[in-house]
Design a protein around this motif. Structure first.
Motif, PDB file in Angstrom:
ATOM      1  N   GLY B  53       0.846  -1.197   0.000  1.00  0.00           N
ATOM      2  CA  GLY B  53       0.000   0.000   0.000  1.00  0.00           C
ATOM      3  C   GLY B  53       0.872   1.234   0.000  1.00  0.00           C
ATOM      4  N   LYS B  54       0.364   2.241   0.689  1.00  0.00           N
ATOM      5  CA  LYS B  54       1.054   3.529   0.744  1.00  0.00           C
ATOM      6  C   LYS B  54       2.489   3.390   1.280  1.00  0.00           C
ATOM      7  CE  LYS B  54      -0.162   8.117   2.333  1.00  0.00           C
ATOM      8  NZ  LYS B  54      -0.988   8.929   3.221  1.00  0.00           N
ATOM      9  N   MET B  55       2.661   2.481   2.252  1.00  0.00           N
ATOM     10  CA  MET B  55       3.987   2.282   2.858  1.00  0.00           C
ATOM     11  C   MET B  55       5.038   1.863   1.824  1.00  0.00           C
ATOM     12  SD  MET B  55       4.423   2.704   6.093  1.00  0.00           S
ATOM     13  CE  MET B  55       3.317   3.245   7.390  1.00  0.00           C
ATOM     14  N   GLN B  56       4.586   1.144   0.788  1.00  0.00           N
ATOM     15  CA  GLN B  56       5.540   0.595  -0.170  1.00  0.00           C
ATOM     16  C   GLN B  56       5.755   1.521  -1.366  1.00  0.00           C
ATOM     17  OE1 GLN B  56       3.253  -1.319   1.487  1.00  0.00           O
ATOM     18  NE2 GLN B  56       4.865  -2.239   2.711  1.00  0.00           N
ATOM     19  N   GLN B  57       5.012   2.615  -1.437  1.00  0.00           N
ATOM     20  CA  GLN B  57       5.173   3.471  -2.620  1.00  0.00           C
ATOM     21  C   GLN B  57       6.406   4.366  -2.451  1.00  0.00           C
ATOM     22  OE1 GLN B  57       1.410   5.514  -2.679  1.00  0.00           O
ATOM     23  NE2 GLN B  57       2.035   7.094  -1.229  1.00  0.00           N
ATOM     24  N   ALA B  97      -6.316   1.475  -2.116  1.00  0.00           N
ATOM     25  CA  ALA B  97      -4.974   1.361  -1.554  1.00  0.00           C
ATOM     26  C   ALA B  97      -5.026   1.765  -0.091  1.00  0.00           C
ATOM     27  CB  ALA B  97      -4.022   2.263  -2.318  1.00  0.00           C
ATOM     28  N   GLY B  98      -4.630   0.874   0.783  1.00  0.00           N
ATOM     29  CA  GLY B  98      -4.568   1.186   2.204  1.00  0.00           C
ATOM     30  C   GLY B  98      -3.148   1.539   2.601  1.00  0.00           C
ATOM     31  N   MET B  99      -2.885   1.508   3.889  1.00  0.00           N
ATOM     32  CA  MET B  99      -1.567   1.905   4.351  1.00  0.00           C
ATOM     33  C   MET B  99      -0.529   0.805   4.112  1.00  0.00           C
ATOM     34  SD  MET B  99      -0.264   4.561   5.384  1.00  0.00           S
ATOM     35  CE  MET B  99      -1.622   5.587   5.917  1.00  0.00           C
ATOM     36  N   ASN B 100      -0.865  -0.421   4.495  1.00  0.00           N
ATOM     37  CA  ASN B 100       0.084  -1.530   4.358  1.00  0.00           C
ATOM     38  C   ASN B 100      -0.330  -2.534   3.289  1.00  0.00           C
ATOM     39  OD1 ASN B 100       2.169  -1.183   6.600  1.00  0.00           O
ATOM     40  ND2 ASN B 100       0.237  -0.878   7.689  1.00  0.00           N
ATOM     41  N   ARG B 101      -1.499  -2.339   2.687  1.00  0.00           N
ATOM     42  CA  ARG B 101      -1.962  -3.275   1.657  1.00  0.00           C
ATOM     43  C   ARG B 101      -2.958  -2.599   0.724  1.00  0.00           C
ATOM     44  NH1 ARG B 101      -2.894  -5.117   6.157  1.00  0.00           N
ATOM     45  NH2 ARG B 101      -1.729  -6.997   5.720  1.00  0.00           N
ATOM     46  N   ALA B 163       1.261  16.485  11.341  1.00  0.00           N
ATOM     47  CA  ALA B 163       1.797  16.807  12.672  1.00  0.00           C
ATOM     48  C   ALA B 163       2.001  15.546  13.515  1.00  0.00           C
ATOM     49  CB  ALA B 163       0.853  17.771  13.383  1.00  0.00           C
ATOM     50  N   LEU B 164       1.101  14.569  13.368  1.00  0.00           N
ATOM     51  CA  LEU B 164       1.212  13.346  14.174  1.00  0.00           C
ATOM     52  C   LEU B 164       2.368  12.471  13.720  1.00  0.00           C
ATOM     53  CD1 LEU B 164      -2.258  11.652  14.744  1.00  0.00           C
ATOM     54  CD2 LEU B 164      -0.853  12.838  16.405  1.00  0.00           C
ATOM     55  N   PHE B 165       2.589  12.427  12.408  1.00  0.00           N
ATOM     56  CA  PHE B 165       3.598  11.517  11.852  1.00  0.00           C
ATOM     57  C   PHE B 165       4.572  12.275  10.956  1.00  0.00           C
ATOM     58  CE2 PHE B 165      -0.330   8.922  12.425  1.00  0.00           C
ATOM     59  CZ  PHE B 165       0.131   8.092  13.430  1.00  0.00           C
ATOM     60  N   PRO B 166       5.375  13.164  11.548  1.00  0.00           N
ATOM     61  CA  PRO B 166       6.268  13.975  10.711  1.00  0.00           C
ATOM     62  C   PRO B 166       7.413  13.153  10.117  1.00  0.00           C
ATOM     63  CG  PRO B 166       6.666  14.424  13.030  1.00  0.00           C
ATOM     64  CD  PRO B 166       5.474  13.508  12.971  1.00  0.00           C
ATOM     65  N   ASN B 167       7.716  11.994  10.698  1.00  0.00           N
ATOM     66  CA  ASN B 167       8.924  11.265  10.292  1.00  0.00           C
ATOM     67  C   ASN B 167       8.654   9.945   9.584  1.00  0.00           C
ATOM     68  OD1 ASN B 167      10.490  13.265  11.596  1.00  0.00           O
ATOM     69  ND2 ASN B 167      10.016  12.273  13.557  1.00  0.00           N
ATOM     70  N   ASN B 168       7.416   9.720   9.163  1.00  0.00           N
ATOM     71  CA  ASN B 168       7.157   8.464   8.450  1.00  0.00           C
ATOM     72  C   ASN B 168       6.000   8.653   7.470  1.00  0.00           C
ATOM     73  OD1 ASN B 168       4.528   7.565   9.632  1.00  0.00           O
ATOM     74  ND2 ASN B 168       5.723   7.767  11.526  1.00  0.00           N
ATOM     75  N   LYS B 169       5.732   7.602   6.709  1.00  0.00           N
ATOM     76  CA  LYS B 169       4.773   7.727   5.600  1.00  0.00           C
ATOM     77  C   LYS B 169       3.319   7.883   6.030  1.00  0.00           C
ATOM     78  CE  LYS B 169       7.131   5.966   1.664  1.00  0.00           C
ATOM     79  NZ  LYS B 169       7.453   4.804   0.864  1.00  0.00           N
ATOM     80  N   LEU B 170       3.022   7.587   7.295  1.00  0.00           N
ATOM     81  CA  LEU B 170       1.640   7.788   7.737  1.00  0.00           C
ATOM     82  C   LEU B 170       1.264   9.266   7.641  1.00  0.00           C
ATOM     83  CD1 LEU B 170       1.511   5.459  10.878  1.00  0.00           C
ATOM     84  CD2 LEU B 170       0.548   5.034   8.633  1.00  0.00           C
ATOM     85  N   GLY B 171       2.261  10.128   7.746  1.00  0.00           N
ATOM     86  CA  GLY B 171       1.993  11.567   7.692  1.00  0.00           C
ATOM     87  C   GLY B 171       2.220  12.177   6.319  1.00  0.00           C
ATOM     88  N   GLU B 172       2.397  11.326   5.324  1.00  0.00           N
ATOM     89  CA  GLU B 172       2.665  11.837   3.984  1.00  0.00           C
ATOM     90  C   GLU B 172       1.343  12.187   3.292  1.00  0.00           C
ATOM     91  OE1 GLU B 172       5.784   9.888   1.287  1.00  0.00           O
ATOM     92  OE2 GLU B 172       3.883   9.149   0.505  1.00  0.00           O
ATOM     93  N   VAL B 173       1.198  13.417   2.877  1.00  0.00           N
ATOM     94  CA  VAL B 173      -0.005  13.806   2.138  1.00  0.00           C
ATOM     95  C   VAL B 173       0.414  14.338   0.774  1.00  0.00           C
ATOM     96  CG1 VAL B 173      -1.320  14.364   4.226  1.00  0.00           C
ATOM     97  CG2 VAL B 173      -0.025  16.161   3.060  1.00  0.00           C
TER      98      VAL B 173
END
Lengths: 416, 420
Positions: B53-57, B97-101, B163-173
């Motif tokens: 998912g998003k994590m792998q892009q 597309a989800g976060m991990n799948r 703001a919650l996830f500045p250092n990983n892909k969860l915070g990527e917009v």
């Protein structure tokens, strides 16, 4: 096949029971035969505001929601131009609590000034959230008066404006309640793992002693036959041009209703639909386009709506759309076009029926239309439609003189 | 016989939850196929999960564009031809597309199962991501993004995640430039690497037969790849407070929350109860305070979003602009009240009963039962975890809830985003 058993109490309450032995839950659905179309044109939005007030508590139930939450239940409601519908989901062995709170508020609502003031504020915030503070949020506030000149469908369920909501008094609210909330203006439908005798006994015990109310005969102004094309263009702070072309069609019980429903699918449901192919794919003028029907009880609308990439293309699109509509009417559709949308309709219908709540709600709604059993014959209606019928109906519906349109242009475009 | 209205009907005993577990077919390759057949209509829902998912892009938007365009053409068929074939079968497909799948959902009529999956098979083998369809999609998606950026709630959600996830892909917009930079090639690569293979599991709801399963096995057997472990993420964040003013707005969106944990964490289910009391249902403190008492809003709620890697807690509402400061204060007040005072037993009993009803509902029917099974599997919980949750629910004390509030609902740890 959705099983159901109907009976009517002496006070006029119509009851539909649907048995489902597989579920641990029960649904108690109460439909009141009143909607925004029944409002005074000078005090619109009252039916919906009143729906909020119905959660205020009643003579014997201090807190409606709490009483249900205490037994693991939950409740909500919606108002449309035609009806007001309340539903409760709860574990099946707690069904009496639902019947207790629902029957109590049917005739003995305990409304305070504080309830009215708070819910007035809540509804004003709902008005802002859904209709005023969103790009294109006010579309239906603007479009309804163009499409309907006389019939009360010319205002939206939320009301014509905030000022109407601000003006509702306690006397208005109670007058509305006494007119429309009573057993003989309601349909109760219950779904779950029960026996008929059990439901008849319980409903009689909780609703049997409620007094009947006044008989309301509905005298709505009929919409006069539209004679010519109507158009309104407005300018808003939005990023792209949006267009809405609405065509007059028959009401929910008209014999052509299902045909027009499928016509709307042929025109604009999904990526293989005619309008999507022509305007998204071939011409590439739009970023989205679709067609749907409002599904109202009185004569309503088939709507074609979409958004343009380039605001200056509006005239080009409109000219092409009318030419295309003429082509469609002249050439008709093929059997294949009909099969596609019919199969999609069948799949959607079968999935919808899997939900206990939608079964309960649909049974009440069809009973309002005349007979709960229409829920089972509806599919047959769609199955029997022929391409010839569709082609005949196309010519009647897609006439420019029967169309009312709304164009929303972005401000920046206007300034150019 | 009429009833005594002055007295509430007797409360029925708590019903046992009976969770039907799916049948598990282990195919030759090891690909698990989960099946629940107990559905009254002859329809099916086949849910195919891919391990990316998003994590792998490698750039924003790739996974979601790939999902959106998967059915836009194959070697031999145009988008229109694919779509018409699906329509003729009465089938609907939805790719997300989800976060991990990523997930492919196929809904349809049982008697058209085989023909529906012939189309799906062709797409999974031969998806071509045609340049012209890609451009049309890019243009439409960019316009939708521009429209969404006019919505306070959309802007607030983006800023909140950043703001919650500045250092990983969860915070990527995605920014406008991302819409301009993405290429059709990015999608075909993502598809080649992840969606043409990498099937993790297949979940089926519907009265299907062994022949139907055989059809799926034939298509998917050689596409199986074992679930990869979720990446470890850098979860540090700063509890920033941010106000983005929109002069013309009539309402203000408020989002408040913090990074927490996954459902595997020992406090997750207890915190879930606390969160429900705060803002998880109509009787919750936030709803009663901000809506039913003060009329600031049409609705306010809280929730927990869980990923395999982490999770976060949030409160969200849209209030009249004139109430924005008062609303933030009221939320702060309710949070602190949970930390300072024990919850009364009446209120706790009410929340208990409500949650019990929700648990029962969450196991009602084949679709709900499949979701429960997948939730437990995804987060590596025992399949009877709902029974443990019920036990926790009965046992939890006001004191324990206060402890959890002190531990997790510290205002100074909250990200606060206000837009409007």
């Amino acid at each position: 096949m959705i099983n159901h058993h109907k009976f009517t109490l002496k006070n006029g309450l119509r009851v539909v029971f649907h048995q489902d032995k597989t579920t641990p839950m029960a649904v108690v659905n109460t439909l009141y035969d009143v909607g925004a179309r029944d409002e005074n044109p000078e005090l619109t939005g009252l039916a919906h505001l009143f729906e909020h007030l119905m959660f205020s508590g009643s003579a014997h139930v201090e807190d409606f929601d709490k009483a249900l939450q205490k037994v693991g239940g939950q409740s909500n409601a919606f108002t449309s131009n035609d009806i007001t519908n309340y539903y409760i989901n709860l574990p099946k062995n707690q069904i009496e609590t639902a019947l207790w709170v629902e029957s109590d508020r049917m005739t003995q609502l305990a409304l305070t000034d504080k309830n009215l003031e708070t819910q007035r504020q809540v509804v004003i915030e709902e008005f802002k959230q859904r209709y005023l503070n969103q790009p294109y949020g006010d579309t239906w506030l603007e479009l309804r008066p163009v499409a309907f000149e006389k019939h009360p469908y010319n205002w939206a369920t939320i009301g014509k404006n905030l000022e109407h909501i601000e003006r509702v008094t306690m006397a208005d609210a109670m007058h509305f309640y006494h007119n429309y909330y009573h057993p003989n203006n309601a349909i109760l439908s219950i779904a779950g793992d029960f026996e008929i005798a059990e439901i008849e006994h319980l409903v009689n015990a909780w609703y049997g002693d409620l007094p009947a109310g006044p008989h309301i005969s509905r005298k709505l102004i009929e919409e006069p036959k539209q004679l010519e094309y109507r158009n309104r263009t407005i300018v808003r702070d939005v990023p792209a041009t949006a267009f809405y072309f609405t065509f007059k069609m028959g009401g929910r019980m008209s014999e052509h209703y299902a045909i027009v429903d499928l016509i709307s699918d042929i025109l604009g449901r999904g990526k293989s639909s005619m309008l999507y192919q022509r305007y998204f794919n071939e011409k590439q003028w739009v970023s989205e386009i679709s067609a749907f029907i409002l599904g109202s009880i009185d004569p309503g609308l088939l709507v074609v709506s979409g958004k343009l990439h380039d605001p200056s293309m509006m005239q080009t699109l409109e000219a092409d759309l009318w030419a295309f509509m003429e082509d469609i009417c002249a050439n008709g559709i093929e059997q294949k076009d009909l099969e596609k949308v019919r199969n999609k309709f069948l799949t959607s219908k079968m999935f919808e029926e899997l939900g206990l709540q939608s079964r309960a709600m649909n049974l009440a709604y069809f009973e309002l239309l005349g007979d709960a059993d229409l829920i089972n014959s509806e599919v047959l209606n769609y199955e029997n439609i022929t391409a010839e019928q569709v082609n005949a109906e196309l010519k009647k519906v897609l006439q420019k003189s029967q169309c009312s349109s709304l164009i929303i242009q972005p401000e920046s475009h206007d300034q150019k | 016989m009429t009833k005594n209205r002055s007295q509430a009907p007797e409360v029925g005993a708590l019903q046992n939850i009976s969770l039907v577990l799916p049948e598990i077919h282990n195919t030759e390759s090891g690909l698990p196929i989960h099946v629940i057949r107990e559905v009254p209509n002859d329809v099916f829902h086949v849910h195919i999960e891919f391990g990316a998912g998003k994590m792998q892009q490698t750039k924003p938007l790739i996974s979601s564009f790939t999902a959106d365009l998967l059915f836009s053409g194959t070697k031999d068929l145009s988008q229109l031809e694919i779509q018409e074939k699906l329509d003729m079968q009465g089938a609907f497909v939805n790719v997300e597309a989800g976060m991990n799948r990523s997930s492919l959902h196929v809904y349809g009529l049982l008697n058209h199962f085989q023909s529906t999956f012939e189309i799906v098979k062709d797409v999974l083998e031969n998806a071509s991501f045609p340049e012209d369809k890609f451009e049309m999609h890019r243009k439409a998606a960019l316009q939708q993004h521009t429209i969404n950026m006019e919505k306070n709630a959309y802007v607030a959600r983006r800023e909140f995640l950043k703001a919650l996830f500045p250092n990983n892909k969860l915070g990527e917009v995605a920014e406008e430039s991302d819409f301009l930079n993405i290429k059709a090639k990015d999608c075909s690569e993502f598809y080649q690497e992840h969606l043409s293979k990498n099937v993790e599991q297949i979940n089926i709801v519907g009265p299907i037969s062994e022949e139907h399963i055989a059809i799926l096995e034939e298509i998917f057997n050689n596409r199986y790849s074992k679930t990869t472990k979720a990446q470890k993420l850098d979860l540090t964040y700063h509890p920033v407070q941010q106000y983005i003013e929109k002069p013309k707005a009539m309402q203000t969106t408020i989002r408040i929350g913090r990074v927490l944990f996954t459902p595997k964490h020992e406090d997750y289910f207890e915190f879930d109860i606390l969160e429900t009391i705060l803002g998880g249902y109509f009787g919750s403190r936030l709803m009663q305070n901000l809506r039913e008492d003060k009329g600031y809003t049409y609705g306010v709620g809280s929730g927990i979003t869980a990923y395999e890697n982490t999770g976060y807690f949030f409160i969200s509402t849209e209030v009249g602009k004139e109430h924005k400061d008062a609303a933030v204060e009221a939320i702060k007040h309710e949070i602190n009240r949970l930390r300072e005072e024990e919850i009364g037993t009446d209120e706790l009993d009410l929340a208990r009963a409500y949650i019990q009803g929700q648990i029962l509902k969450s196991t009602d029917g084949a679709f709900a039962q499949m979701s429960q099974f997948l939730f437990a599997k995804r987060f590596d919980l025992p399949q009877n975890h709902l029974n443990s949750f019920l036990e926790t629910l009965n046992k939890i004390s006001p004191k324990r809830l206060q402890e959890l509030a002190v531990k997790y609902l510290d205002w100074d740890k909250m990200v606060v985003v206000v837009v409007g």
